[in-house]
Design an enzyme around this catalytic site. Structure first.
Site, PDB file in Angstrom:
ATOM      1  N   LYS A  13       0.835  -1.216   0.000  1.00  0.00           N
ATOM      2  CA  LYS A  13       0.000   0.000   0.000  1.00  0.00           C
ATOM      3  C   LYS A  13       0.858   1.250   0.000  1.00  0.00           C
ATOM      4  O   LYS A  13       0.601   2.202  -0.742  1.00  0.00           O
ATOM      5  CB  LYS A  13      -0.943   0.022   1.226  1.00  0.00           C
ATOM      6  CG  LYS A  13      -1.874  -1.166   1.307  1.00  0.00           C
ATOM      7  CD  LYS A  13      -2.778  -1.103   2.525  1.00  0.00           C
ATOM      8  CE  LYS A  13      -2.077  -1.098   3.872  1.00  0.00           C
ATOM      9  NZ  LYS A  13      -1.349  -2.362   4.165  1.00  0.00           N
ATOM     10  N   ARG A  88      -9.887   1.482   8.472  1.00  0.00           N
ATOM     11  CA  ARG A  88      -9.483   0.125   8.843  1.00  0.00           C
ATOM     12  C   ARG A  88     -10.572  -0.592   9.621  1.00  0.00           C
ATOM     13  O   ARG A  88     -10.407  -1.764   9.957  1.00  0.00           O
ATOM     14  CB  ARG A  88      -8.249   0.228   9.747  1.00  0.00           C
ATOM     15  CG  ARG A  88      -6.989  -0.294   9.074  1.00  0.00           C
ATOM     16  CD  ARG A  88      -5.863   0.073   9.992  1.00  0.00           C
ATOM     17  NE  ARG A  88      -4.778  -0.823   9.860  1.00  0.00           N
ATOM     18  CZ  ARG A  88      -3.634  -0.484   9.241  1.00  0.00           C
ATOM     19  NH1 ARG A  88      -3.493   0.681   8.676  1.00  0.00           N
ATOM     20  NH2 ARG A  88      -2.649  -1.337   9.201  1.00  0.00           N
ATOM     21  N   ARG A 127      11.722  -5.646   5.341  1.00  0.00           N
ATOM     22  CA  ARG A 127      11.614  -4.196   5.141  1.00  0.00           C
ATOM     23  C   ARG A 127      12.623  -3.433   6.012  1.00  0.00           C
ATOM     24  O   ARG A 127      12.810  -3.719   7.176  1.00  0.00           O
ATOM     25  CB  ARG A 127      10.205  -3.719   5.514  1.00  0.00           C
ATOM     26  CG  ARG A 127      10.108  -2.196   5.511  1.00  0.00           C
ATOM     27  CD  ARG A 127       8.707  -1.676   5.658  1.00  0.00           C
ATOM     28  NE  ARG A 127       7.859  -2.464   6.506  1.00  0.00           N
ATOM     29  CZ  ARG A 127       6.532  -2.486   6.407  1.00  0.00           C
ATOM     30  NH1 ARG A 127       5.929  -1.742   5.509  1.00  0.00           N
ATOM     31  NH2 ARG A 127       5.805  -3.223   7.230  1.00  0.00           N
ATOM     32  N   ARG A 160      11.231  -1.663  11.459  1.00  0.00           N
ATOM     33  CA  ARG A 160      10.091  -1.230  12.266  1.00  0.00           C
ATOM     34  C   ARG A 160       9.861  -2.175  13.438  1.00  0.00           C
ATOM     35  O   ARG A 160       9.938  -3.398  13.286  1.00  0.00           O
ATOM     36  CB  ARG A 160       8.833  -1.193  11.390  1.00  0.00           C
ATOM     37  CG  ARG A 160       8.513   0.192  10.894  1.00  0.00           C
ATOM     38  CD  ARG A 160       7.460   0.202   9.820  1.00  0.00           C
ATOM     39  NE  ARG A 160       6.192  -0.409  10.188  1.00  0.00           N
ATOM     40  CZ  ARG A 160       5.126  -0.399   9.396  1.00  0.00           C
ATOM     41  NH1 ARG A 160       5.184   0.206   8.223  1.00  0.00           N
ATOM     42  NH2 ARG A 160       4.005  -0.975   9.759  1.00  0.00           N
ATOM     43  N   ARG A 171      -0.933  -8.775  13.324  1.00  0.00           N
ATOM     44  CA  ARG A 171      -1.440  -7.753  12.385  1.00  0.00           C
ATOM     45  C   ARG A 171      -2.277  -8.395  11.276  1.00  0.00           C
ATOM     46  O   ARG A 171      -3.294  -7.845  10.858  1.00  0.00           O
ATOM     47  CB  ARG A 171      -0.270  -6.942  11.801  1.00  0.00           C
ATOM     48  CG  ARG A 171       0.326  -5.974  12.825  1.00  0.00           C
ATOM     49  CD  ARG A 171       1.717  -5.512  12.446  1.00  0.00           C
ATOM     50  NE  ARG A 171       1.760  -4.810  11.184  1.00  0.00           N
ATOM     51  CZ  ARG A 171       2.888  -4.611  10.478  1.00  0.00           C
ATOM     52  NH1 ARG A 171       4.040  -5.046  10.932  1.00  0.00           N
ATOM     53  NH2 ARG A 171       2.846  -3.952   9.353  1.00  0.00           N
TER      54      ARG A 171
HETATM   55  P1  AP5 Z   1       4.903  -1.577   1.883  1.00  0.00           P
HETATM   56  O1  AP5 Z   1       4.609  -0.816   0.650  1.00  0.00           O
HETATM   57  O2  AP5 Z   1       5.551  -0.870   3.027  1.00  0.00           O
HETATM   58  O3  AP5 Z   1       3.573  -2.354   2.350  1.00  0.00           O
HETATM   59  P2  AP5 Z   1       2.304  -1.822   3.161  1.00  0.00           P
HETATM   60  O4  AP5 Z   1       1.106  -2.526   2.600  1.00  0.00           O
HETATM   61  O5  AP5 Z   1       2.283  -0.334   3.206  1.00  0.00           O
HETATM   62  O6  AP5 Z   1       2.669  -2.470   4.559  1.00  0.00           O
HETATM   63  P3  AP5 Z   1       2.569  -1.923   6.039  1.00  0.00           P
HETATM   64  O7  AP5 Z   1       3.194  -3.011   6.878  1.00  0.00           O
HETATM   65  O8  AP5 Z   1       3.119  -0.550   6.190  1.00  0.00           O
HETATM   66  O9  AP5 Z   1       1.033  -1.903   6.236  1.00  0.00           O
HETATM   67  P4  AP5 Z   1       0.243  -1.889   7.539  1.00  0.00           P
HETATM   68  O10 AP5 Z   1      -1.139  -1.674   7.038  1.00  0.00           O
HETATM   69  O11 AP5 Z   1       0.420  -3.080   8.419  1.00  0.00           O
HETATM   70  O12 AP5 Z   1       0.950  -0.735   8.371  1.00  0.00           O
HETATM   71  P5  AP5 Z   1       0.589   0.787   8.666  1.00  0.00           P
HETATM   72  O13 AP5 Z   1       1.841   1.525   8.605  1.00  0.00           O
HETATM   73  O14 AP5 Z   1      -0.586   1.237   7.876  1.00  0.00           O
HETATM   74  O15 AP5 Z   1       5.796  -2.845   1.456  1.00  0.00           O
HETATM   75  C1  AP5 Z   1       6.293  -3.758   2.425  1.00  0.00           C
HETATM   76  C2  AP5 Z   1       7.689  -4.245   1.988  1.00  0.00           C
HETATM   77  O16 AP5 Z   1       7.560  -4.966   0.758  1.00  0.00           O
HETATM   78  C3  AP5 Z   1       8.690  -3.099   1.694  1.00  0.00           C
HETATM   79  O17 AP5 Z   1       9.983  -3.515   2.085  1.00  0.00           O
HETATM   80  C4  AP5 Z   1       8.637  -2.922   0.155  1.00  0.00           C
HETATM   81  O18 AP5 Z   1       9.869  -2.456  -0.369  1.00  0.00           O
HETATM   82  C5  AP5 Z   1       8.318  -4.365  -0.300  1.00  0.00           C
HETATM   83  N1  AP5 Z   1       7.484  -4.407  -1.507  1.00  0.00           N
HETATM   84  C6  AP5 Z   1       6.377  -3.666  -1.785  1.00  0.00           C
HETATM   85  N2  AP5 Z   1       5.839  -4.001  -2.973  1.00  0.00           N
HETATM   86  C7  AP5 Z   1       6.645  -5.013  -3.471  1.00  0.00           C
HETATM   87  C8  AP5 Z   1       6.602  -5.792  -4.670  1.00  0.00           C
HETATM   88  N3  AP5 Z   1       5.636  -5.613  -5.609  1.00  0.00           N
HETATM   89  N4  AP5 Z   1       7.566  -6.717  -4.851  1.00  0.00           N
HETATM   90  C9  AP5 Z   1       8.532  -6.921  -3.914  1.00  0.00           C
HETATM   91  N5  AP5 Z   1       8.621  -6.202  -2.751  1.00  0.00           N
HETATM   92  C10 AP5 Z   1       7.687  -5.259  -2.541  1.00  0.00           C
HETATM   93  O19 AP5 Z   1       0.088   0.686  10.175  1.00  0.00           O
HETATM   94  C11 AP5 Z   1       0.950   0.346  11.238  1.00  0.00           C
HETATM   95  C12 AP5 Z   1       0.168   0.329  12.553  1.00  0.00           C
HETATM   96  O20 AP5 Z   1      -0.382   1.653  12.808  1.00  0.00           O
HETATM   97  C13 AP5 Z   1      -1.066  -0.598  12.595  1.00  0.00           C
HETATM   98  O21 AP5 Z   1      -0.712  -1.923  12.943  1.00  0.00           O
HETATM   99  C14 AP5 Z   1      -1.920   0.086  13.662  1.00  0.00           C
HETATM  100  O22 AP5 Z   1      -1.430  -0.171  14.942  1.00  0.00           O
HETATM  101  C15 AP5 Z   1      -1.697   1.573  13.376  1.00  0.00           C
HETATM  102  N6  AP5 Z   1      -2.671   2.125  12.409  1.00  0.00           N
HETATM  103  C16 AP5 Z   1      -2.385   2.661  11.168  1.00  0.00           C
HETATM  104  N7  AP5 Z   1      -3.510   3.098  10.574  1.00  0.00           N
HETATM  105  C17 AP5 Z   1      -4.518   2.841  11.446  1.00  0.00           C
HETATM  106  C18 AP5 Z   1      -5.935   3.043  11.378  1.00  0.00           C
HETATM  107  N8  AP5 Z   1      -6.534   3.594  10.313  1.00  0.00           N
HETATM  108  N9  AP5 Z   1      -6.671   2.656  12.454  1.00  0.00           N
HETATM  109  C19 AP5 Z   1      -6.094   2.103  13.548  1.00  0.00           C
HETATM  110  N10 AP5 Z   1      -4.773   1.872  13.670  1.00  0.00           N
HETATM  111  C20 AP5 Z   1      -3.986   2.240  12.621  1.00  0.00           C
END
Ligand code: AP5
Length: 216
Positions: A13, A88, A127, A160, A171
């Site tokens: 994402k 979410r 990552r 992270r 998660r």
């Molecule tokens: P990346 O692009 O970083 O993936 P992502 O889907 O953004 O993954 P996240 O782990 O950041 O998502 P998340 O939803 O768990 O975390 P968030 O930060 O929103 O890619 C991942 C890796 O893969 C990278 O190394 C990248 O280089 C690689 N990659 C990407 N595409 C690739 C491809 N095509 N091929 C090969 N490699 C690839 O949330 C974190 C925490 O914050 C949550 O757990 C929660 O506690 C809180 N939080 C955030 N938003 C909310 C909300 N709305 N409500 C409540 N709590 C929230």
């Protein structure tokens, strides 16, 4: 245009959201990035969020909604936005709908990115991020030229705290239980919902996403 990126941890994402915004001139609103910035700055919101994030649980809806409302106001009422990691939960989606309808706007498209859990765990565990400029690498798929150092500014890359294998399992479970129901929530709405296979090269996924948005 208002776009929502839905999908499990590690599906891409953030990677795709940044590219989409660069290509289409939209604003990227990632609640995960906003929470991590609040943590780094040590704000009360960041301190409150930390315990939930470290445990792989969702931060309470009211904290998230206050933060998103503020950010949307800053962006201006006509801004095109790609939401990454928000909404979410169903209450977050309902609150976003109410917020947008107050601005005479609505969610236009929802892109659901998918990949197998095995791929997700490998991506998340590999990552690494630059604490200075935010560039994201992956030790398996997109390593920096010199191990552990950012190509852009040489800063030491970090892992992270919530990317441990144990927390990733939580998660994923939280995603299935609390966030995946949003796919059918949006399928029942006026928004157009498209599914994109995220287990392909980054530029291929980006191309499919732009097609899904009618931009190719
Ligand atoms: P990346 O692009 O970083 O993936 P992502 O889907 O953004 O993954 P996240 O782990 O950041 O998502 P998340 O939803 O768990 O975390 P968030 O930060 O929103 O890619 C991942 C890796 O893969 C990278 O190394 C990248 O280089 C690689 N990659 C990407 N595409 C690739 C491809 N095509 N091929 C090969 N490699 C690839 O949330 C974190 C925490 O914050 C949550 O757990 C929660 O506690 C809180 N939080 C955030 N938003 C909310 C909300 N709305 N409500 C409540 N709590 C929230």
């Amino acid at each position: 245009m208002i776009v929502i990126l839905l999908g499990p941890p590690g599906v891409g994402k953030g990677t795709q959201g940044v590219l989409l915004c660069e290509q289409l001139g939209l604003h990227h609103l990632s609640t995960g990035d906003l929470l991590r910035a609040a943590r780094r700055e040590g704000t009360p919101l960041g301190q409150e969020a930390q315990k939930f994030m470290d445990a792989g649980q969702l931060v309470p809806d009211e904290v998230i909604l206050g933060m998103v409302g503020e950010k949307l106001t800053e962006m201006g009422r006509d801004a095109g936005v790609v939401f990454d990691g928000f909404p979410r939960t169903v209450p977050q989606a309902e609150a976003l709908g109410a917020l947008l309808s107050g601005l005479d706007r609505r969610v236009d498209r929802v892109i659901v990115l998918t990949a197998d859990d095995r791929v997700l765990v490998q991506r998340v565990s590999g990552r690494r991020s630059c604490p200075e400029c935010g560039t994201v690498y992956n030790v398996h798929f997109n390593p920096p030229s010199e191990a552990g150092k950012c190509d852009k500014d040489g800063a030491a890359l970090t892992h992270r705290a919530d990317d441990s294998e144990e927390t990733v399992a939580t998660r994923l479970e939280v995603y299935r239980r609390q966030t995946e129901p949003l796919v059918s929530f949006y399928e029942r709405s006026d928004a157009e919902v498209r599914h994109v296979d995220g287990d392909q090269a980054v530029d291929k996924v980006q191309g499919l996403m732009q097609e899904a948005l009618g931009q190719r």
